[in-house]
Write an enzyme that holds these catalytic residues in place. Sequence first.
Site, PDB file in Angstrom:
ATOM      1  N   GLY A 121       0.772  -1.235   0.000  1.00 44.53           N
ATOM      2  CA  GLY A 121       0.000   0.000   0.000  1.00 44.53           C
ATOM      3  C   GLY A 121       0.802   1.282   0.000  1.00 44.53           C
TER       4      GLY A 121
ATOM      5  N   ARG B 135      -9.055   4.488 -12.995  1.00 45.05           N
ATOM      6  CA  ARG B 135      -8.844   5.161 -11.713  1.00 45.05           C
ATOM      7  C   ARG B 135      -9.458   6.560 -11.605  1.00 45.05           C
ATOM      8  NH1 ARG B 135      -4.586   6.485  -9.441  1.00 45.05           N
ATOM      9  NH2 ARG B 135      -5.171   5.843  -7.334  1.00 45.05           N
TER      10      ARG B 135
ATOM     11  N   CYS C 238     -19.576   6.521 -23.109  1.00 41.72           N
ATOM     12  CA  CYS C 238     -20.866   7.155 -22.810  1.00 41.72           C
ATOM     13  C   CYS C 238     -21.124   7.223 -21.309  1.00 41.72           C
ATOM     14  CB  CYS C 238     -21.995   6.391 -23.506  1.00 41.72           C
ATOM     15  SG  CYS C 238     -22.482   7.136 -25.054  1.00 41.72           S
TER      16      CYS C 238
END
Length: 421
Positions: free
Chosen positions: A242, A325, A354
Site C-alpha cells: 500500500g 482510476r 458514454c
Amino acid sequence: MKNLEYKNKKLQFSKTDIASVAKNNKTPFYLYSEEILVKNYQDFYQGAVNANLINPLVCFALKSNPNKELVKILAKMGSGADIVSGGELKRAMECGIPAEKIVFSGVGKTEEEILYALKVSKGKLCSFNIESLEELELINSCAKRTKTVARICFRLNPVVKPKTHKYISTGNKTHKFGLLEKDVLSFLKEKKYWSHSKLVGLSIHIGSQLLDLKATKKAIAKMCDIALKTQAPLEFIDVGGGLGVDYHPSETKRMPSIEEYMTLVYKTLHKEFYSKSDLRPRVVFEPGRRIIAKAGILVMRVLRNKISEDNHFVIVDGGMNDFMRPSLYGAYHGVTPVQEAKATTRVHVVGPICETSDCFGSDRPLPALKSGDLVILEDTGAYGYSMGSNYNLRGRPLELLIQKNQKLKTVNKAQDYKELL
C-alpha cells in the site's frame, strides 16, 4: 514524473521517443519501462536489507499489474507474489515464482481455488492469508482431502483509519478485510480446525496509496502485540503493501521514501516484538503500486475539440475502459502533451465512453491541441490494464515494453472485435 523529459521538444519516456513509437502502433496503448521497473524493485528490496530487516521477501501484488512479461522480470530478480485468485496463482507460477514465495490473500477464495493451490504447490505455498473462521474451516478440510498441511497466516484487522480514499482503505472493522484480535485468539483454541493446518505467520494490509505512515506504525505495533499473545513459533510477519506514489505534484513532499518506510518498519518491529521475544521471523512485504505505477504511461491521441461556452473539452481516444482510476476514485494523473508547447488554456480531457465520469482531468492547463496530437497519461503502470474492461464493446489496448536495450517488445497485443465475442 521522473523519466519523462522533452528532447528537441519531443517527449521521451525512459529515453524513448513517444511520437516515434506511436507512428507504428495504434493508440491508445500502454508503454512500460523495464529499466524503471527493475530499479523500483531493487530500491524496495535493498531498502529492506539496508534497514536490517530479517530475510525480507518482497511479494509483488499481481492485482496491480499481472502482465506476464513484467511478472517474469520481477521473478528473475527474486520477487514473490501476493495473489487474490486462482488465476493470479497460475500467472505467478507460470512466470517462475515458486510456491513458497506466494501469499494467497482475499476474502473470497473458492473451494476450487483452495484445492488447486494445495495440489499445485504440494502444500508449499508460503501462506493462505485467512480472513474468516469459515475460510479456515474450509482450508483445513481441503488440506485433509489432499493429504497436505495448509500453511496459515491470519490477516489481522488492526482497526485503524489510514488517510486514503475510502474505496481502498482496508484496515477498519467496518471493512470486509481481516480478523479482529479476539477472533484470532479464539480461532487458535479451536483444535478441530488445525488437524491439517499450521499457523506460520501474521499479516496486515490497511489500504492502498498510503502517504501518511502513522496508521501503518500503529497497525504493525498491534500485529506485534497479537503475535506475542499467540505465543506461536511464527515463521514470518507480513507488513502488507500500500505504500503510495506521488501522482499529484503536491504529494511529492508528503510521499515517504523507501528509507523512511523501512526504518519505521524496523524500529516498530524491534520495539514491539524483537525486544520482547526470542523469535526472529522473516519480514514479508506486499507492494504493487510502488513497484509498477511509475513504470508505465498510457499514450492517447486527440480526436477533436469541443467548446461549450466556457467549457473546453479535448476528446481523446483512450477511455475509462482503458484506465479506470480517475472515473472510479477521482484519482489525479498528469496529462502531458507529447509535443512541447506553452500551455495556453485550461481544458477538460475526456474520453469517448458514454459516461460523464469518463474524464482523465478537469481544468488542466494545456497548449492548443488538434486532432491527431498525442498526449500521455502519467503513472499508469498500476491498476491500469488490470482494471480495464470491454465496456462499450471496446477492445483492450496494446501493451508495449521498452527493454533495457531500448528495443520495443509487444507484451500484449490489442484485442480485436472477434476476441470480444
